[in-house]
Scaffold this active site. Structure first.
Site, PDB file in Angstrom:
ATOM      1  CG  HIS A   1      34.458  13.590  -1.521  1.00 30.73           C
ATOM      2  ND1 HIS A   1      34.179  12.720  -0.494  1.00 30.73           N
ATOM      3  CD2 HIS A   1      35.342  14.496  -1.036  1.00 30.73           C
ATOM      4  CE1 HIS A   1      34.882  13.079   0.579  1.00 30.73           C
ATOM      5  NE2 HIS A   1      35.609  14.157   0.256  1.00 30.73           N
TER       6      HIS A   1
ATOM      7  CG  MET B   1      -2.008  -1.102   1.097  1.00 30.74           C
ATOM      8  SD  MET B   1      -3.186  -1.030   2.450  1.00 30.74           S
ATOM      9  CE  MET B   1      -4.410  -2.245   1.914  1.00 30.74           C
TER      10      MET B   1
END
Length: 466
Positions: free
Chosen positions: A444, A318
């Protein structure tokens, strides 16, 4: 009588998306919604309002716990204005639902307010302020779900509540008892824990979020205990009684001993049930399963060829995004196209902090299926980005086929896991190997570097930064 190519009953993420796609594909479309606002559970009393409260409570928690460490000094006491928090939540909901109104107008979709009830397979009666009847060549049932309860619990919507009431409390509970250690219970439990409530979670299974990989359950359990939640797994609730402003919950623990919990509010979050009240499906000849779901085939077609069903009212997880994918699929099938959904690649997310997210198979599922696999795991605390933001809890875990190296499942706990899981979905959609992901450049410093490092660990049995 107005006639349509497609009528959609229900305006949640499955229904309204189906209606838009039908209209885009040139079909004359109507949508029927019993409430005065569009958007269904997700937009009104589910995904959107709960995330608004999670974000607001997160800001408050950061202010009282972390601002000083960041060098931010706020003179005087920091206080919660719950009324304003709930008001902001509602404004987010209102903006979102008004956006759906705009999309209906933009796509020339007729909106009917009232309960859509089948008269027969091609005629729908709409009972609202006035009774109307429309004709539809095709109908999509998208009536969603409602909170479940246990047979012996009486929801009074005041002290013994569901998620709907938990989103609009007028006071912060002193002690919130949460029955159910799944997504909804943990998210709303964390909202009120941050705001100062004592929170006790009672879960029938032997771990919280029991449908997720056990490593995720274990990490979240550790995190919540650190946040001073009381977590009680393997507890079978047998009674919930209200005495004035107190709620007493009695349960049997795993030893079979009776234990009692007393709080001022009890949130019952034991799942959701398909909602078909008033649909009169039998008049159209539509079959329901023993669980009350609409019975459908692989194309989400019911036993009546021109009637389809999507979302929480059919089998499967759901989830709002699952419903939306199904809405698009059915619209395209009706238009004569041949779309496809890979249910294995529908991600699941827990929006607590840290967040948890997953896609594909769990380690338990691979073991049960007898599939040989390898594992790569990397802790979030080893990342420079995590240290910079002080979000050190969690990990990324990658499961890959032992022979082919194809990624079979990705499970993560950490900051922004809800967003990061999309990388895993894309990789698995194109059947990437762990080595493929390990050789991709990740910016990074970012949280997603943990995915690269976990892929390295799965490929070469060693990460660079471990």
């Amino acid at each position: 009588m107005n006639s349509y190519d497609v009528a959609v009953i229900g305006s949640g993420p499955g229904g309204y998306v189906a209606a838009i796609r039908c209209a885009q594909l040139g079909m004359k479309t109507a949508i029927i919604e019993k409430y005065s606002v569009l958007g269904g559970t997700c937009l009104n009393v589910g995904c959107i309002p709960s995330k608004a409260l999670l974000d607001s409570s997160h800001h408050y928690e950061d202010a009282i716990k972390h601002f000083s460490e960041h060098g931010i000094d706020i003179p005087g006491d920091i206080k919660v204005n719950l009324k304003q928090m709930i008001t902001r939540k509602q404004s987010v909901v209102d903006q979102t639902t008004s956006g759906i109104d705009f999309l209906m107008k933009k796509n020339k979709i007729d909106v009917y307010e009232g309960i859509g009830s089948f008269k027969d397979a091609t005629h729908i009666t709409i009972s609202g302020n006035e009774s109307t009847e429309i004709e539809a060549k095709n109908t999509i049932i998208a009536t969603g779900s409602k909170p479940s309860t246990l047979p012996f619990i009486k929801i009074d919507k005041e002290r013994i509540i569901t998620s709907t009431e938990a989103l609009k409390l007028t006071e912060i509970p002193k002690h919130l008892i949460v029955i159910g250690g799944g997504v909804i219970g943990l998210e709303l439990g964390q909202v009120y824990k941050r705001l100062g409530a004592e929170v006790t979670v009672i879960e029938y299974m032997d771990r919280i979020v029991p449908t997720m990989d056990s490593a995720v359950s274990k990490e979240l359990n550790k995190v919540f205990k650190k946040q001073k939640f009381s977590i009680n797994t393997s507890h079978k609730v047998k009674s919930v009684e209200r005495n004035g402003n107190e709620v007493i919950v009695k349960a049997d623990n795993k030893k079979g001993e009776e234990v009692s919990f007393t709080g001022d509010y009890c949130l019952v979050s034991v799942g959701r049930r398909p909602y078909t009240d008033g649909l009169n499906a039998e008049a159209a000849g539509v079959k329901l399963t023993e669980r009350g779901q609409i019975e459908v085939n692989a194309h989400l077609q019911t036993n009546v060829s021109n009637i389809y069903a999507v979302g929480d009212v059919v089998k499967g997880a759901m989830l709002a995004h699952k419903a939306s994918e199904e809405g698009v699929l059915v619209a395209e099938i009706i238009a004569g196209q041949k779309p496809h959904i890979d249910y294995n690649l529908i991600p699941g997310v827990v929006y607590t902090w840290p967040e948890a997210a997953a896609v594909g198979k769990t380690e338990e599922e691979l073991k049960e299926a007898g599939i040989a696999y390898k594992t790569g795991q990397f802790p979030m605390r080893a990342l420079g980005r995590s240290r910079a933001s002080m979000d050190l809890d969690g990990f990324v875990k990658i499961l890959a086929d032992k022979t082919t190296d194809e990624i079979l499942g990705v499970h993560m706990v950490g900051a922004r896991a809800a967003d990061m899981i999309a990388e895993a979905v894309v990789a698995m959609e194109y059947r990437a190997s762990a080595e493929d992901v390990s050789r991709m450049s990740h910016a990074h410093p970012t949280f997603t570097e943990a995915i690269k490092e976990a892929a390295l660990a799965a490929t070469d049995d060693i990460a660079l930064h471990m």
